[in-house]
Enzyme design. Structure first.
Site, mmCIF file in Angstrom:
data_model
loop_
_atom_site.group_PDB
_atom_site.id
_atom_site.type_symbol
_atom_site.label_atom_id
_atom_site.label_comp_id
_atom_site.label_asym_id
_atom_site.label_seq_id
_atom_site.Cartn_x
_atom_site.Cartn_y
_atom_site.Cartn_z
ATOM 1 N N LYS A 120 0.845 -1.198 0.000
ATOM 2 C CA LYS A 120 0.000 0.000 0.000
ATOM 3 C C LYS A 120 0.881 1.249 0.000
ATOM 4 C CE LYS A 120 -3.549 2.323 2.691
ATOM 5 N NZ LYS A 120 -4.536 2.258 3.753
ATOM 6 N N GLU A 141 10.578 -4.569 4.664
ATOM 7 C CA GLU A 141 10.725 -5.978 4.273
ATOM 8 C C GLU A 141 10.353 -6.166 2.802
ATOM 9 O OE1 GLU A 141 9.090 -4.735 6.845
ATOM 10 O OE2 GLU A 141 8.978 -6.126 8.545
ATOM 11 N N GLY A 199 -4.848 -1.788 4.930
ATOM 12 C CA GLY A 199 -4.035 -2.924 4.472
ATOM 13 C C GLY A 199 -4.684 -4.269 4.754
ATOM 14 N N ARG A 200 -5.139 -4.462 5.993
ATOM 15 C CA ARG A 200 -5.699 -5.771 6.368
ATOM 16 C C ARG A 200 -7.094 -5.988 5.800
ATOM 17 N NH1 ARG A 200 -4.782 -2.372 10.398
ATOM 18 N NH2 ARG A 200 -6.496 -1.566 11.654
ATOM 19 N N GLU A 258 -4.901 -6.489 14.814
ATOM 20 C CA GLU A 258 -4.376 -5.182 14.421
ATOM 21 C C GLU A 258 -5.501 -4.136 14.465
ATOM 22 O OE1 GLU A 258 -0.780 -4.689 11.603
ATOM 23 O OE2 GLU A 258 -2.478 -4.112 10.358
ATOM 24 N N HIS A 313 -4.855 -32.494 18.040
ATOM 25 C CA HIS A 313 -3.673 -33.223 18.508
ATOM 26 C C HIS A 313 -2.580 -32.263 18.943
ATOM 27 C CE1 HIS A 313 -5.395 -37.023 17.145
ATOM 28 N NE2 HIS A 313 -5.939 -36.267 16.192
ATOM 29 N N LYS A 365 9.377 -0.589 14.329
ATOM 30 C CA LYS A 365 9.979 -0.223 13.036
ATOM 31 C C LYS A 365 11.058 0.832 13.246
ATOM 32 C CE LYS A 365 5.749 -0.840 10.279
ATOM 33 N NZ LYS A 365 4.767 -0.167 9.439
HETATM 34 O O1 LIG Z 1 1.101 -2.754 2.274
HETATM 35 P P1 LIG Z 1 2.192 -2.148 3.058
HETATM 36 O O2 LIG Z 1 2.163 -0.654 3.043
HETATM 37 O O3 LIG Z 1 3.530 -2.676 2.606
HETATM 38 O O4 LIG Z 1 2.000 -2.535 4.580
HETATM 39 C C1 LIG Z 1 2.050 -3.873 4.991
HETATM 40 C C2 LIG Z 1 1.479 -4.090 6.344
HETATM 41 O O5 LIG Z 1 2.205 -3.382 7.316
HETATM 42 C C3 LIG Z 1 1.338 -2.922 8.348
HETATM 43 O O6 LIG Z 1 1.302 -1.540 8.259
HETATM 44 C C4 LIG Z 1 1.794 -3.350 9.696
HETATM 45 O O7 LIG Z 1 3.152 -3.186 9.871
HETATM 46 C C5 LIG Z 1 0.007 -3.539 8.019
HETATM 47 O O8 LIG Z 1 -1.053 -2.843 8.511
HETATM 48 C C6 LIG Z 1 0.064 -3.626 6.540
HETATM 49 O O9 LIG Z 1 -0.887 -4.508 6.054
#
Ligand SMILES: O=P(O)(O)OC[C@H]1O[C@](O)(CO)[C@@H](O)[C@@H]1O
Length: 648
Positions: free
Chosen positions: A278, A284, A338-339, A425, A456, A581
């Site tokens: 987003k 990462e 995002g979620r 979240e 299990h 972060k």
């Molecule tokens: O889509 P992006 O901006 O890479 O963010 C990834 C994810 O990181 C978060 O901000 C959490 O660190 C989530 O809410 C989001 O889905």
């Protein structure tokens, strides 16, 4: 709760009134609109809204300081539920479950979905009191505000409109005066066109080979939802057929092992990479994107990016800076969290490439079906609302801090992880939308595994340890059918026998009388006793088609939204992920210095002794290795290059 007691006393509420049990008529909660006695009395003495009450119980309209809204926890509806816990705690599900009328009153159906709440620790009074609380919380008003595109995500000043992502082309929904549905459909049309060209072999790679494999790079909301849906659709026969000859991989973790796993066996010539972020700033994702870009270009040259890399983002400027042609970017909007973004290009692009666009349309229709149900159904029949209210009851009133999501369906194996993010979240918050500390705990710890695997593993604890409200999800018609001649039941029936049995084992339990009747030795009786009375909801889907997957997704999204509205927290921001972060960025700067100058961390670097010692141990463990200059480093089997160096 001290303040609430003062407020209620001052307004004429005394213990006796609160102790008096509400006389809810049998079945009334299903249609009753009569106010709860406590609420009615509250209205009678002229305080129809606790929002305007101070701790002294007086109206506070004149004082800006005092005009601050009192949390819902200070309302009479809340107090009535608190009081009601005593009644419910004296009941056992073993007894409640024999009442067929009660069962009927606690089952809800909507367009093929069957949801049974009868194994919850609730009575009809509980349900009525929860509905009263929903009214006090202005749940309907808040839902309407969400659907209307109001900026309900107040800390980011944004609308919350993932529901617009699955609206039919001819619907209208306005954000700041602009109908966003045409924008949604513009992207959907682009996804359709692009996915058809790739799948049809019209869009080819740099060496003119068809792109049969897709690597979707993203994390959190840009990963968990698409992975859940992909896993759910993989063994649906029509979807399986449509995906023949194609592979979809996900790369989320910045761990280089995940890179190795995602790229293992793939040929850059036939691989399309989708960078999904987003913000297009997530550390990462961006490092993984640069890593995979290097993997591609080392083999195919720099120009290959244009044919082999596309993006999904709201930040088209950064997409361009990364080197991806904005024409190959699929946008979405800041009003999609995002979620909550699975039904945007985040999920639709990789999934349409794998299964074809038509299947994704079915998925969207399923989600839209539940959105309409959520928006329109009266609360007493509204499945996501009831799920949300019961969650509030379990967690805030009965003190159960976790929820187990237990799909008896291997295809839903990634559903618990997705819902874990959506729920934790969203409503794992410490303050209200107004920034006031919450006088109760919001949010629950979500976890889960498919049945029967979980049985299990952790079911021991949920049967005899802590009380964990469970959500069993079963499917009537399996995606795969296996029956072995001579077996008592088919494989899927065997699975579902466990689905039915576990919910009853939790609810009914097994007491010492029964154990003695079975001649269980006395010393074993405490070990073999099951207290029972452990709550669960059972959800039956007719099948696991893309439509049903969409329904399931929206059911949980809207349930979590309900919880946020009820607790009055902002379920659409996530400030709690920021601090880690920032600290990681500090460590990164220091790590770079240490690795390039070959030195250990000292006190002056500003880390506490514990962190400093651990970092130094980590640095020493690699013999103070320095970063090599002048070449990229990959494990040899990841890159088809003679210069490949396997140093790390
Ligand atoms: O889509 P992006 O901006 O890479 O963010 C990834 C994810 O990181 C978060 O901000 C959490 O660190 C989530 O809410 C989001 O889905």
């Amino acid at each position: 709760m001290q303040q609430s007691a003062i407020a209620l006393q001052a307004s004429g509420f005394h213990g006796a009134q609160l102790h008096g049990r509400p006389q809810a008529r049998r079945g009334a909660w299903r249609g009753a609109t009569a106010p709860h006695p406590v609420q009615a009395a509250f209205a009678q003495i002229g305080h129809t809204d606790t929002a305007h009450m101070t701790s002294s119980g007086s109206s506070s309209a004149n004082s800006p300081k005092e005009a601050k809204k009192l949390p819902i926890a200070y309302s009479p509806e809340w107090m009535a539920l608190r009081e009601h816990t005593k009644e419910v705690e004296s009941l056992h599900l073993r007894d409640l479950l024999v009442d067929e009328e009660r069962t009927d009153s606690l089952v809800r159906e909507h367009n093929g979905l069957y949801v049974d709440f009868s194994r919850q620790n609730v009575t009809e009074t509980t349900m009525q009191l929860l509905l009263n609380l929903a009214e006090r919380a202005k749940l309907r008003t808040k839902m309407n505000a969400m659907f209307a595109g109001e900026h309900i995500n107040n800390t980011e000043d944004r609308s919350v409109l993932h529901t617009a992502l699955r609206m039919p082309r001819d619907e209208e929904v306005y954000v700041d005066g602009q109908n966003v549905v045409p924008d949604v459909w513009e992207v959907l049309d682009k996804i359709k066109d692009f996915s058809e060209r790739v799948r049809g072999g019209e869009w080819v790679g740099a060496t003119s080979k068809p792109l049969t494999d897709v690597v979707a790079i993203g994390i959190g909301g840009s990963y968990l939802g698409p992975l859940f849906v992909h896993t759910a659709m993989q063994f649906d026969e029509p979807c399986k057929e449509l995906a023949r000859g194609r592979r979809l991989r996900f790369l989320a973790n910045v761990d280089p092992v995940d890179v190795a796993k995602a790229l293992n066996g793939l040929n850059p010539e036939t691989t399309l990479v989708i960078v999904i972020s987003k913000t297009f700033t997530t550390t990462e994702t961006m490092l993984n994107a640069r890593t995979v870009r290097t993997w591609l270009t080392a083999e195919l040259g720099q120009d290959a990016v244009a044919k082999h890399m596309v993006a999904v983002s709201t930040n088209l400027k950064l997409v361009k800076e990364f080197g991806i042609d904005p024409a190959n970017a699929f946008g979405f909007w800041d009003w999609v969290g995002g979620r909550y973004s699975v039904t945007s290009a985040v999920g639709l692009l990789p999934l349409a490439l794998q299964y074809g666009y038509e299947k994704m349309e079915e998925f969207l229709q399923g989600a839209h079906d539940i959105d309409c149900h959520f928006r329109d159904a009266p609360f007493q029949n509204n499945i996501p609302v009831l799920m949300g209210l019961i969650s509030i009851w379990n967690s805030t009133f009965l003190g159960r801090s976790s929820v187990a999501v237990l799909p008896y369906c291997q295809a839903l194996s990634k559903f618990p992880s997705h819902i874990q993010q959506v729920a934790m979240e969203s409503v794992g918050k410490q303050v209200s939308v107004d920034g006031e500390p919450l006088p109760f705990k919001a949010g629950e710890i979500y976890f889960g595994e498919p049945g029967t695997n979980g049985q299990h593993s952790f079911y021991q604890l949920i049967h005899q340890g802590r009380i964990v409200p469970c959500e069993f999800i079963g499917v009537v018609k399996s995606q795969q059918s296996v029956y072995l001649k001579g077996e008592l039941v088919s494989n899927h029936d065997e699975l579902m026998c466990n689905f039915f049995a576990q919910a009853d084992a939790l609810a009914i339990g097994k007491d010492s009388v029964t154990l003695r009747a079975e001649n269980v030795p006395e010393y074993l009786i405490p070990h073999k006793t099951f207290s029972g009375n452990r709550p669960s909801t059972s959800l039956l889907l007719p099948s696991l088609s893309p439509f049903r997957v969409g329904q399931l997704l929206a059911l949980y999204e809207n349930r979590v939204a309900t919880q946020g509205f009820m607790w009055n927290v902002n379920a659409f921001d996530q400030w709690g992920v920021e601090l880690g972060k920032v600290l990681a960025s500090r460590v990164r700067t220091m790590m770079h210095t240490a690795r390039t100058r070959s030195r250990r961390i000292t006190i002056t670097d500003g880390f506490n002794p514990s962190t400093r010692k651990m970092i130094n141990r980590y640095l020493d463990g690699k013999n103070q290795m320095l970063y090599p200059e002048g070449s990229d480093v990959f494990p040899c089997d990841l890159i088809h290059s003679d210069e490949c160096e396997a140093k790390f």
